[in-house]
Design a protein around this motif. Sequence first.
Motif, PDB file in Angstrom:
ATOM      1  N   ALA A   1       0.840  -1.208   0.000  1.00 46.72           N
ATOM      2  CA  ALA A   1       0.000   0.000   0.000  1.00 46.72           C
ATOM      3  C   ALA A   1       0.869   1.250   0.000  1.00 46.72           C
ATOM      4  O   ALA A   1       0.543   2.231  -0.679  1.00 46.72           O
ATOM      5  N   VAL A   2       1.965   1.214   0.737  1.00 43.25           N
ATOM      6  CA  VAL A   2       2.890   2.356   0.737  1.00 43.25           C
ATOM      7  C   VAL A   2       3.494   2.554  -0.649  1.00 43.25           C
ATOM      8  O   VAL A   2       3.610   3.685  -1.131  1.00 43.25           O
ATOM      9  N   VAL A   3       3.843   1.466  -1.322  1.00 39.14           N
ATOM     10  CA  VAL A   3       4.370   1.562  -2.687  1.00 39.14           C
ATOM     11  C   VAL A   3       3.307   2.136  -3.622  1.00 39.14           C
ATOM     12  O   VAL A   3       3.606   2.983  -4.472  1.00 39.14           O
ATOM     13  N   ASP A   4       2.057   1.696  -3.472  1.00 39.19           N
ATOM     14  CA  ASP A   4       0.979   2.238  -4.300  1.00 39.19           C
ATOM     15  C   ASP A   4       0.749   3.724  -4.031  1.00 39.19           C
ATOM     16  O   ASP A   4       0.542   4.501  -4.958  1.00 39.19           O
ATOM     17  N   ILE A   5       0.782   4.120  -2.777  1.00 39.63           N
ATOM     18  CA  ILE A   5       0.608   5.539  -2.432  1.00 39.63           C
ATOM     19  C   ILE A   5       1.725   6.367  -3.047  1.00 39.63           C
ATOM     20  O   ILE A   5       1.480   7.428  -3.629  1.00 39.63           O
TER      21      ILE A   5
END
Length: 180
Positions: A90-94
């Motif tokens: 999710a951090v990579v997507d953000i």
Amino acid sequence: MSSVSRPTVHPVEAPPYTDGPQNALIRVRMKDVQGMPGTRGSLFLRLTQFVFGLVSICVMGTTSDFRSVTAFCYLVSAVSVQILWSLSMAVVDIYALLVRRSLRKQIIFRLFTIGDGIISTLTFAAACASAGITVLIDNDLDKCSVNHCARFQTATAMAYISCFAMMPSFLLNFWTLASQ
């Protein structure tokens, strides 16, 4: 030496000069399928995985006797790994959404696909083992009055939902990896 070919240099036109924001070049991205890494759909799936996994661990952690059953300990361990994986993805997507970067490199898809496949398999196996123990306690041994059957069932159901939320991510990444 005459048989050796020499490289040919072809001139490349420079991009047109822009005076301001009204003449700025518009960056064109290839259409991303929602659910692929770096899209809002992927972020939604990752956050869904994270939330349902977190609920599963919190519900299981509120029981005092889950440590006495190996399948429940396995569920907590597998869902803990799945939560860390989902949160990091999710951090990579953000990050990809904030900098408007497309995550289309093959090595990234390979990493996401292998990670999603392994983590979803672990979570599914742990949920199946926990469901088997829950059915054993509830139906076969008829000891739900002594144990926390409702909490065990809720934690197992949340782990299943978390696992099923991971399947679209895995399938889209696998599909993209296979089509490259």
